[in-house]
Design an enzyme around this catalytic site. Structure first.
Site, PDB file in Angstrom:
ATOM      1  N   TYR A  11      62.998  28.825  35.519  1.00 51.84           N
ATOM      2  CA  TYR A  11      62.149  29.565  34.679  1.00 51.84           C
ATOM      3  C   TYR A  11      62.483  30.939  34.056  1.00 51.84           C
ATOM      4  O   TYR A  11      62.386  31.207  32.798  1.00 51.84           O
ATOM      5  CB  TYR A  11      60.757  29.635  35.381  1.00 51.84           C
ATOM      6  CG  TYR A  11      59.641  30.565  34.685  1.00 51.84           C
ATOM      7  CD1 TYR A  11      59.108  30.038  33.448  1.00 51.84           C
ATOM      8  CD2 TYR A  11      59.016  31.573  35.398  1.00 51.84           C
ATOM      9  CE1 TYR A  11      58.158  30.805  33.065  1.00 51.84           C
ATOM     10  CE2 TYR A  11      58.186  32.297  34.896  1.00 51.84           C
ATOM     11  CZ  TYR A  11      57.697  31.875  33.554  1.00 51.84           C
ATOM     12  OH  TYR A  11      56.706  32.832  32.958  1.00 51.84           O
ATOM     13  N   ILE A  12      63.077  31.673  34.946  1.00 56.18           N
ATOM     14  CA  ILE A  12      63.432  33.146  34.491  1.00 56.18           C
ATOM     15  C   ILE A  12      64.869  33.087  33.940  1.00 56.18           C
ATOM     16  O   ILE A  12      65.242  33.704  33.073  1.00 56.18           O
ATOM     17  CB  ILE A  12      63.343  34.011  35.724  1.00 56.18           C
ATOM     18  CG1 ILE A  12      61.859  34.069  36.185  1.00 56.18           C
ATOM     19  CG2 ILE A  12      63.640  35.338  35.267  1.00 56.18           C
ATOM     20  CD1 ILE A  12      61.602  34.844  37.479  1.00 56.18           C
ATOM     21  N   TYR A 132      58.828  33.084  51.789  1.00 59.72           N
ATOM     22  CA  TYR A 132      59.470  33.450  50.883  1.00 59.72           C
ATOM     23  C   TYR A 132      59.706  34.726  50.896  1.00 59.72           C
ATOM     24  O   TYR A 132      60.972  35.160  50.820  1.00 59.72           O
ATOM     25  CB  TYR A 132      58.506  33.020  49.905  1.00 59.72           C
ATOM     26  CG  TYR A 132      59.114  33.510  48.469  1.00 59.72           C
ATOM     27  CD1 TYR A 132      60.292  32.936  48.059  1.00 59.72           C
ATOM     28  CD2 TYR A 132      58.416  34.313  47.445  1.00 59.72           C
ATOM     29  CE1 TYR A 132      60.824  33.428  46.675  1.00 59.72           C
ATOM     30  CE2 TYR A 132      58.813  34.801  46.305  1.00 59.72           C
ATOM     31  CZ  TYR A 132      59.949  34.139  45.842  1.00 59.72           C
ATOM     32  OH  TYR A 132      60.513  34.573  44.737  1.00 59.72           O
ATOM     33  N   LYS A 136      63.705  36.382  51.409  1.00 60.97           N
ATOM     34  CA  LYS A 136      63.874  37.545  50.567  1.00 60.97           C
ATOM     35  C   LYS A 136      64.256  38.861  51.309  1.00 60.97           C
ATOM     36  O   LYS A 136      65.380  39.553  50.737  1.00 60.97           O
ATOM     37  CB  LYS A 136      63.100  37.613  49.342  1.00 60.97           C
ATOM     38  CG  LYS A 136      62.819  36.378  48.494  1.00 60.97           C
ATOM     39  CD  LYS A 136      64.211  36.414  47.627  1.00 60.97           C
ATOM     40  CE  LYS A 136      64.006  35.387  46.263  1.00 60.97           C
ATOM     41  NZ  LYS A 136      64.872  35.312  45.429  1.00 60.97           N
TER      42      LYS A 136
END
Length: 278
Positions: A11-12, A132, A136
Site C-alpha cells: 500500500y505505502i 504489532y 515494531k
C-alpha cells in the site's frame, strides 16, 4: 543514489517508489511478488527477504540505502506473525548492514507507543499494547543498538493513513466499500477521538525526503502534526468522494483503549522539509 524499497508492491511502498523516482534516485523494488503496476523505470526484484544468503546485498543490487516497508499483517494488530517474523526482519536488515549498506530507513508506527494522550515525540516512552506495536518497538530498539557506528538509521513513525483506499484496509476503505454496495448508513462511534491523519501520497513524499538526506536521523515522525476528530475527517472524506452514505453515530461504543487525542511532533520532519512545508 541507489535505493532499495522492500514491500514495494504494498500500500505505502508503491507510492514511496514513485516519490524516490521523482527525486532522481535509482529505485530497486523488492517484494515476494511484483505486479505490472510498478513503474517500468524501476528495477524489479522478487525475493523472499527471510531467506538470507551471504550474497543477499549483491543480489538486491548493492544499494546505497534501504527503505524497509515489508511487513506481514500490518492491519491485523494481534497477528502471531508480528512476533513470529521479528527475528527474520532483524537477520535480514543486519545482514545488509554487515555487507555494505550505509543508510537504513525502516517504517515504524505510532502503535509502538501504546496508549498516550497528546503529542508523540522521539522521546515519548513506549508501552505498546498490541503484538504489532510490540514487534515494531523491539525491532527499533535492537536496530538502534546494532546500527550505531555502522550505518545511518532513520526510524519512521507513521500515524493514520488514508488515500488510494482500494488498496488500504482502513475505515475509509470500509466506507468506500459500503457506499459501492448501495448502503445508506455506516455504523460509527461518537467520532470524537482526535487522530493525526495523512494521505499516503504526502506520507510517501515525506519518506522520500527523509531518505534523501542523512543529517537528521533516529526516530522521525512522518505525519501532519494536526489532530482532527475522526468524525470531521470521515465526513470530509464522504463529501470529497461524493458518497451517498451517512454515518450512524453511536452505533458502536468508543473503544476504551483509544486515546481521546494523539498526534505526532513534527519538529524533525519540518527540519527536513522546510518549516513551511507542513
Amino acid at each position: 543514489m541507489k535505493v532499495l524499497v522492500t514491500g514495494a508492491n504494498g500500500y505505502i511502498g508503491r507510492h514511496v517508489c514513485l516519490q524516490l523516482l521523482d527525486k532522481g534516485h535509482d529505485v530497486i523494488a523488492c517484494d515476494l511478488h511484483l505486479d505490472g503496476s510498478i513503474d517500468p523505470r524501476i528495477k524489479h526484484v522478487e525475493q523472499n527477504l527471510f531467506v538470507v544468503t551471504p550474497d543477499i546485498y549483491e543480489r538486491l543490487g548493492s544499494p546505497d540505502a534501504c527503505v524497509h516497508m515489508a511487513w506481514r499483517d500490518g492491519f491485523v494488530h494481534n497477528s502471531q506473525n508480528h512476533l513470529g517474523d521479528l527475528s527474520s526482519h532483524y537477520k535480514f536488515l543486519t545482514a545488509l548492514v554487515d555487507t555494505g549498506l550505509k543508510q537504513l530507513v525502516v517504517m515504524g508506527t505510532m502503535h509502538e507507543v501504546g496508549y498516550y494522550e497528546g503529542s508523540i515525540s522521539e522521546n515519548t516512552p513506549c508501552n505498546p499494547l498490541s503484538m504489532y506495536g510490540i514487534a515494531k518497538d523491539a525491532l527499533r530498539r535492537a536496530l538502534l543498538i546494532y546500527c550505531k557506528d555502522k550505518c545511518v538509521l532513520q526510524w519512521l513513525r507513521g500515524f493514520y493513513i488514508l488515500g488510494d483506499d482500494g488498496r488500504n484496509h482502513s475505515i475509509f476503505t470500509k466506507i468506500l466499500q459500503a457506499a459501492s454496495e448501495g448502503k445508506k448508513k455506516f455504523p460509527f462511534t461518537s467520532g470524537q477521538t482526535k487522530y493525526d491523519f495523512i494521505t499516503v501520497e504526502e506520507l510517501a513524499f515525506q519518506i522520500a525526503a527523509v531518505v534523501s538526506q542523512t543529517e537528521i536521523t533516529g526516530i522521525i515522525n512522518v505525519c501532519s502534526g494536526k489532530p482532527v476528530t475522526l468524525a470531521e475527517r470521515v465526513e470530509q472524506y464522504i463529501k470529497e468522494n461524493n458518497l451517498d452514505i451517512q454515518l450512524d453515530y453511536g452505533a458502536y461504543p468508543d473503544r476504551p483503549y483509544d486515546s481521546p487525542i494523539v498526534y505526532g511532533d513534527t519538529t524533525k520532519i519540518r527540519q527536513i522539509l522546510g518549516k513551511d512545508a507542513i
